[in-house]
Design a protein around this motif. Structure first.
Motif, PDB file in Angstrom:
ATOM      1  N   ASP A 209       0.854  -1.190   0.000  1.00 27.83           N
ATOM      2  CA  ASP A 209       0.000   0.000   0.000  1.00 27.83           C
ATOM      3  C   ASP A 209       0.890   1.241   0.000  1.00 27.83           C
ATOM      4  OD1 ASP A 209      -1.825   1.992   0.382  1.00 27.83           O
ATOM      5  OD2 ASP A 209      -2.801   1.099   2.124  1.00 27.83           O
ATOM      6  N   LEU A 210       0.925   1.949  -1.128  1.00 31.30           N
ATOM      7  CA  LEU A 210       1.748   3.146  -1.278  1.00 31.30           C
ATOM      8  C   LEU A 210       0.907   4.353  -0.901  1.00 31.30           C
ATOM      9  CD1 LEU A 210       4.572   4.027  -2.123  1.00 31.30           C
ATOM     10  CD2 LEU A 210       3.762   4.196  -4.470  1.00 31.30           C
ATOM     11  N   ARG A 211       1.315   5.029   0.175  1.00 31.62           N
ATOM     12  CA  ARG A 211       0.498   6.124   0.722  1.00 31.62           C
ATOM     13  C   ARG A 211       1.418   7.169   1.324  1.00 31.62           C
ATOM     14  NH1 ARG A 211      -4.913   5.614   1.872  1.00 31.62           N
ATOM     15  NH2 ARG A 211      -5.830   7.158   3.260  1.00 31.62           N
ATOM     16  N   ASP A 212       1.275   8.403   0.858  1.00 30.31           N
ATOM     17  CA  ASP A 212       2.067   9.521   1.377  1.00 30.31           C
ATOM     18  C   ASP A 212       3.562   9.227   1.317  1.00 30.31           C
ATOM     19  OD1 ASP A 212      -0.292  10.916   1.982  1.00 30.31           O
ATOM     20  OD2 ASP A 212      -0.443   9.937   3.940  1.00 30.31           O
ATOM     21  N   GLY A 213       4.002   8.623   0.225  1.00 27.66           N
ATOM     22  CA  GLY A 213       5.424   8.366   0.024  1.00 27.66           C
ATOM     23  C   GLY A 213       5.992   7.221   0.823  1.00 27.66           C
ATOM     24  N   ASP A 214       5.145   6.465   1.516  1.00 23.49           N
ATOM     25  CA  ASP A 214       5.596   5.337   2.312  1.00 23.49           C
ATOM     26  C   ASP A 214       4.901   4.071   1.817  1.00 23.49           C
ATOM     27  OD1 ASP A 214       7.041   4.043   4.225  1.00 23.49           O
ATOM     28  OD2 ASP A 214       5.685   4.503   5.884  1.00 23.49           O
ATOM     29  N   LEU A 215       5.529   2.922   2.068  1.00 18.47           N
ATOM     30  CA  LEU A 215       5.016   1.656   1.570  1.00 18.47           C
ATOM     31  C   LEU A 215       4.808   0.702   2.736  1.00 18.47           C
ATOM     32  CD1 LEU A 215       4.294   0.197  -1.080  1.00 18.47           C
ATOM     33  CD2 LEU A 215       6.673  -0.519  -1.267  1.00 18.47           C
ATOM     34  N   SER A 216       3.570   0.229   2.898  1.00 19.38           N
ATOM     35  CA  SER A 216       3.226  -0.733   3.951  1.00 19.38           C
ATOM     36  C   SER A 216       2.769  -2.022   3.289  1.00 19.38           C
ATOM     37  CB  SER A 216       2.109  -0.181   4.841  1.00 19.38           C
ATOM     38  OG  SER A 216       2.475   1.048   5.422  1.00 19.38           O
ATOM     39  N   PHE A 217       3.218  -3.154   3.820  1.00 21.07           N
ATOM     40  CA  PHE A 217       2.900  -4.446   3.218  1.00 21.07           C
ATOM     41  C   PHE A 217       1.888  -5.206   4.074  1.00 21.07           C
ATOM     42  CE2 PHE A 217       7.075  -3.549   1.350  1.00 21.07           C
ATOM     43  CZ  PHE A 217       6.791  -3.781   0.007  1.00 21.07           C
ATOM     44  N   TYR A 218       0.979  -5.906   3.382  1.00 23.79           N
ATOM     45  CA  TYR A 218      -0.040  -6.726   4.027  1.00 23.79           C
ATOM     46  C   TYR A 218      -0.019  -8.104   3.369  1.00 23.79           C
ATOM     47  CZ  TYR A 218      -1.910  -2.256   5.691  1.00 23.79           C
ATOM     48  OH  TYR A 218      -2.070  -1.016   6.273  1.00 23.79           O
ATOM     49  N   GLY A 219      -0.002  -9.147   4.174  1.00 20.82           N
ATOM     50  CA  GLY A 219      -0.011 -10.491   3.627  1.00 20.82           C
ATOM     51  C   GLY A 219      -1.365 -10.840   3.034  1.00 20.82           C
ATOM     52  N   GLY A 220      -1.355 -11.618   1.959  1.00 24.05           N
ATOM     53  CA  GLY A 220      -2.595 -12.051   1.334  1.00 24.05           C
ATOM     54  C   GLY A 220      -2.996 -11.186   0.152  1.00 24.05           C
TER      55      GLY A 220
END
Length: 533
Positions: A209-220
């Motif tokens: 999830d690319l949001r406000d220049g940061d990337l967060s990962f979620y499994g599935g």
């Protein structure tokens, strides 16, 4: 899971100084990763940085192995041959020379043991529904969907260690999307996929999830991601409520402290004026009281500021995913009312079509690319003349084309709506645009400078707020190039619409979400009703 792509302190800005990333750290491993985010978040830019098409302003992009990249809206030279696009032209020429007995050392070196290259190539083309495409054909002879599939075939034949796909199902019909999905399912290396298509994103192993220049990962896959985000948001909203209560309590305690200190000051002043104690002792007592009061006040101010910071941090964790809310009673169509009638209409593409639409029906118009679905909508709106037959609408109708060219990009959203609703006042238009999430500066900004999602909402507002109110709405591929959030907003808007709908789309989840009641397929020779997809 072995690491395939490492981003370290990645920064990138466009020549006009617009920063996209300012210090992004991320790691991609084997398996299929779907990249999501609002339009303009930098998804395509990130793929181009990984592919080496763009250079970062600072930081590093490290890739373990080779990279294959299929860009969005692939454009090929019309005269370029298929075997050249696939990277086989030199090998085929060498094989032909060897077969004719005219080969030298260079030809054998060009083959490098790839004696079965044509067989393997045809097998790959067959997998993608391109078995009918000869290797000597020119790219200009292929349809847009075939060009995308050919570009994917070129990457599959290279077998890169990391495959990057940017919106690979855009503008593809259902048959072509099926081939892309099968290729994604069978991919065994590392794959990074940018897509807004729900079905495609259900095939991945994790979501970035690319949001406000940061990337967060979620499994599935996408469904798992949405469930995780919903749980996060529920927790974040609870945290906001707790932080708000804490902030209010600290404000009350500070106010109470200030009242107590004021009382003490009045008491000390009275004691000093009545001279009940020696001046030295009263002065010392006053100094001590001021110090104590200052410490107490500062303690409460610190606690209030900390509570304010916690509240802001909690609010920042809640996503601002506002919903479109519209109320358009004038668009309502009674059950059974005649809306549209096509009587033996011969389209410019050759099919003879008859169709009757009554009441607030919601019709999905599907079919392969190039069969004439857009032509049918143009014929209904009298933008294209039928060869024969009659096409009649019995209610006000409006058409939203793929390119959103109903907008004047050199005018604001307010001005565009005013053109189609001349009797509406400025305040009424702004109030309605706010319901389409276009407020303040956005409503006055030139539509050509809006983001993709904002521009789409401006077009939708221009369409739905027109005079007279449209009671038949024709939409041509409305979800193309929209991010997931914008598709949700479009779905919300159409849920509020009470007129009749005819929608051309290959986005099956979207069609289901908007409550399609009839499914029509336009083939090469006729229009037929089919079972729901």
């Amino acid at each position: 899971m072995s690491v395939t792509v490492i981003l370290s302190g990645l920064a990138f800005a466009w020549p006009d100084s617009r920063a996209v990333f300012t210090g992004l750290d991320a790691v991609f491993g084997e398996g299929r990763t779907g990249l999501v985010g609002v339009n303009g978040a930098g998804k395509s830019t990130l793929l181009r940085l990984i592919a080496g098409e763009l250079r970062p302003s600072s930081g590093d992009v490290r890739v373990a192995g080779s990279v294959g990249y299929l860009p969005q809206n692939l454009i090929l030279d019309a005269d370029r041959r298929v075997d050249d696009v696939l990277g086989l032209a030199e090998t085929r020429a060498a094989l032909a020379a060897i077969e004719e007995g005219e080969a030298g050392e260079a030809q054998f070196a060009a083959v490098e043991g790839a004696w079965d290259v044509e067989e393997r190539t045809h097998a790959t083309l067959d997998r993608l529904g391109l078995g009918h495409v000869g290797l000597d054909r020119r790219a200009g002879q292929l349809s847009g969907g075939e060009v995308v599939l050919l570009g994917l075939a070129a990457q599959l034949l290279r077998v890169p260690d990391v495959l990057l796909l940017d919106e690979p199902t855009n503008n593809l019909d259902l048959r072509a999307k099926h081939y892309v999905h099968e290729a994604i399912r069978s991919w065994r290396g590392a794959l990074i996929l940018v897509s807004h298509d729900r079905e495609t994103l259900e095939l991945v192993d994790r979501i970035g999830d690319l949001r406000d220049g940061d990337l967060s990962f979620y499994g599935g896959n996408l469904s798992a991601y949405e469930a995780a985000v919903a749980a996060e948001q529920e927790a974040a909203e609870r945290t906001v409520r707790v932080a708000e209560a804490d902030f209010r309590r600290e404000k009350r305690e500070l106010a109470d402290t200030q009242v107590k200190l004021a009382r003490r000051q009045r008491y000390g002043k009275k004691m000093f004026e009545t001279k009940r104690e020696p001046k030295v002792r009263m002065r010392k007592r006053a100094e001590d009281a001021q110090i104590a009061a200052g410490k107490l006040r500062n303690t409460h101010l610190d606690r209030l500021n900390q509570a304010r910071d916690r509240l802001q941090e909690a609010k920042d964790a809640v996503r601002d995913d506002a919903e479109i809310r519209i109320d358009l009673p004038d668009t309502k169509v009674p059950q059974g009312m005649q809306v549209l009638e096509l009587s033996d209409v011969e389209l410019a593409t050759g099919q003879v079509v008859s169709l009757s639409v009554r009441g607030p029906e919601r019709i999905a118009l599907i079919g392969d690319n190039g069969t004439g679905k857009t032509t049918l909508l143009h014929t209904v709106m009298r933008l294209a003349e039928p060869r024969s037959g009659t096409a009649r609408t019995f209610v006000p109708a409006r058409f939203l084309p793929q390119r959103l060219d109903i907008l004047d990009d050199n005018r604001s959203a307010v001005d565009n709506v005013s053109d189609t609703a001349p009797s509406a006042g400025d305040n009424a238009i702004r109030a309605q645009l706010a319901r389409f999430l276009l407020r303040g500066r956005q409503a006055d900004q030139l539509t050509g400078t809006l983001s993709g999602g904002e521009r789409f909402r401006a077009a939708l507002a221009t369409l739905l707020l027109a005079e007279p109110a449209p009671r038949l709405l024709l939409l041509d591929e409305p979800t193309n190039n929209l991010d997931l959030a914008s598709v949700r907003k479009l779905t919300q808007a159409l849920e509020s619409y009470s007129g009749a709908l005819v929608v051309v789309s290959h986005d099956v989840p979207f069609l289901r979400d908007i409550g399609i009641s009839r499914w029509l397929r336009l083939g090469s020779d006729r229009l037929e009703e089919v079972d729901p997809l």
